[in-house]
Scaffold this motif. Structure first.
Motif, short mmCIF file in Angstrom:
data_model
loop_
_atom_site.label_atom_id
_atom_site.label_comp_id
_atom_site.label_asym_id
_atom_site.label_seq_id
_atom_site.Cartn_x
_atom_site.Cartn_y
_atom_site.Cartn_z
N GLN A 218 0.83 -1.22 0.00
CA GLN A 218 0.00 0.00 0.00
C GLN A 218 0.86 1.27 0.00
N GLU A 233 -4.09 -2.24 -6.93
CA GLU A 233 -5.14 -2.07 -5.91
C GLU A 233 -6.19 -3.17 -6.01
N LEU A 236 -4.65 -6.25 -4.58
CA LEU A 236 -4.56 -6.06 -3.13
C LEU A 236 -5.90 -6.31 -2.45
#
Length: 446
Positions: A218, A233, A236
């Motif tokens: 992040q 993202e 993730l």
């Protein structure tokens, strides 16, 4: 002017007197769009419409079933035309160069894609899908395409243009898990967000991502370019966030799975006890050194074995030399050129993967071919191309005829196209592809 693929469509549109002849090894046009684009991505094939319009122009002709370098040489083409553009792509795959690569049960993703898309040279492949687990070495869009086709419920492929033979094999498939292995980490994957999203939402499957691979990611996203940031993202979120009730239920009921294994480099394909197939892949555990684009994977010394019965290598493509008269850089796998002009060969040009290496999608290759077209037109304006008339296709047709080669014209292709569409109608498919060049020629009365 001539091109060995449909790489330079803008020539005809931007020069009102230009006549472009396209020579193609296969009896059918469209190259990568027909034989490379996944059958469940029909929208990507819309570029065919643009090419068809160009081919119907009186100043453009298609000649299929002609292999440049075998049926006609590049010097013969250069004699007949004012300019020649080589746009024949990368028709070979990069070898893994590890022990066990030659075992049954190991093949290139390129050959697997050619098999389910009807590329004649790959119809003998006969992949054995009787195993539970497949491993794909590589983490690009081709690797995701192959994983998606392996895991998509066959009924979802029934209405696509996948070949009849491939659909039959996929119906019998026992593959339940597919691992995609990469030497580097989540920030270095080569696939794009559209393909990743499709995999995450694939019916009947669930993703397997190890949250440990995403620790501290992040914080590093701040300096990453936007497309890469959005992609990472999504990875993730999929890896670390708890799915909502509906998605959790969907994943719980999934009978198939796919996963990404990061920081792993293949060292050996492990043979089955009888030596007649693959039983797994030995992987070296890696870590990253360097920053940004120079990041490379180095071995840590640790090893692990990943059991599987099918190994597909998707570590890149490479072009082949086409003709002894054309310079070729075998290390880079490209024709040496400056902005598409072939080095030391006036009037000879190249575009696409054979010009800049096997990277990018269809849109980038099209943009690249437009640039080569512009370069050629600049040279024409500057008087750098031969002046005076050239015989063009009439000279080449005479040569081909004397060698017993029967070219396939675009109107011939349209007969084959109608036949494919008619064969597909009975089963609700857009077409049933013809996969045997001899059958194609028979249908045309050649």
């Amino acid at each position: 002017m001539t091109t060995c693929k449909a790489g330079v469509v803008p020539l005809a549109s931007q020069h009102p007197q230009a006549h472009v002849d396209i020579y193609e090894k296969q009896p059918v046009p469209f190259g990568l769009v027909r034989f490379g684009v996944a059958p469940d991505h029909p929208e990507v094939k819309n570029v065919i419409n643009t090419f068809t319009q160009t081919a119907h122009s009186g100043r453009c002709a298609f000649w299929g079933n002609v292999e440049v370098g075998r049926d006609v040489t590049v010097p013969e083409l250069r004699e007949a035309y004012h300019a020649v553009v080589l746009s024949y792509g990368a028709e070979d795959h990069r070898a893994l160069e590890i022990p066990g690569e030659e075992l049954p049960g190991v093949c290139s993703a390129r050959a697997f894609v050619g098999w389910y898309n009807g590329l004649p040279e790959n119809q003998e492949l006969k992949p054995d899908l009787s195993c539970d687990t497949a491993v794909i070495l590589g983490q690009g869009n081709v690797a995701l395409d192959v994983a998606r086709i392996l895991l998509t419920p066959p009924e979802h492929l029934e209405k696509t243009d996948i070949t009849k033979a491939a659909l039959g094999v996929l119906r019998q498939s026992r593959v339940k898990t597919v691992w995609l292995v990469g030497r580097r980490g989540p920030l270095q994957v080569a696939f794009t967000i559209k393909e990743l999203r499709e995999m995450i939402q694939l019916p009947g499957t669930r993703p397997i991502l190890d949250p440990v691979d995403f620790l501290d990611l992040q914080d590093r996203l701040k300096e990453v370019p936007r497309p890469r940031k959005r992609l990472t993202e999504l990875l993730l979120r999929t890896a670390v966030e708890k799915p909502g009730p509906e998605e959790a239920a969907r994943r719980a009921s999934a009978s198939r799975a796919w996963g990404l294994r990061f920081f792993r480099s293949p060292q050996q394909v492990l043979p089955s006890p009888d030596g007649r197939g693959a039983a797994g892949v030995r992987l070296a555990v890696t870590r990253l050194e360097g920053v940004g684009e120079t990041t490379r994977a180095v071995p840590t010394g640790a090893m692990e074995d990943l059991p599987c019965g099918l190994v597909l290598s998707s570590v890149g493509y490479k072009s082949r030399p086409i003709d002894p008269s054309v310079p070729f850089d075998s290390k880079l796998g490209v024709i040496p050129n400056v902005e598409g002009r072939v080095t030391d060969v006036p009037g000879l040009y190249c575009s696409g993967w054979v010009k800049r290496g096997p990277t990018g999608v269809i849109a980038t290759t099209m943009t690249d071919s437009f640039l080569t077209g512009q370069t050629l037109l600049q040279d024409l304006k500057a008087g750098l191309l031969p002046s005076g008339p050239r015989p063009g296709s009439s000279a080449i047709q005479a040569l081909l005829s004397s060698r017993g080669v029967q070219p396939v014209s675009f109107s011939d292709w349209e007969k084959l196209d109608a036949e494919e569409v008619a064969r597909g109608q009975g089963t609700g498919k857009p077409r049933e592809k013809l996969v045997d060049p001899q059958e194609m020629l028979r249908l045309l009365g050649h």
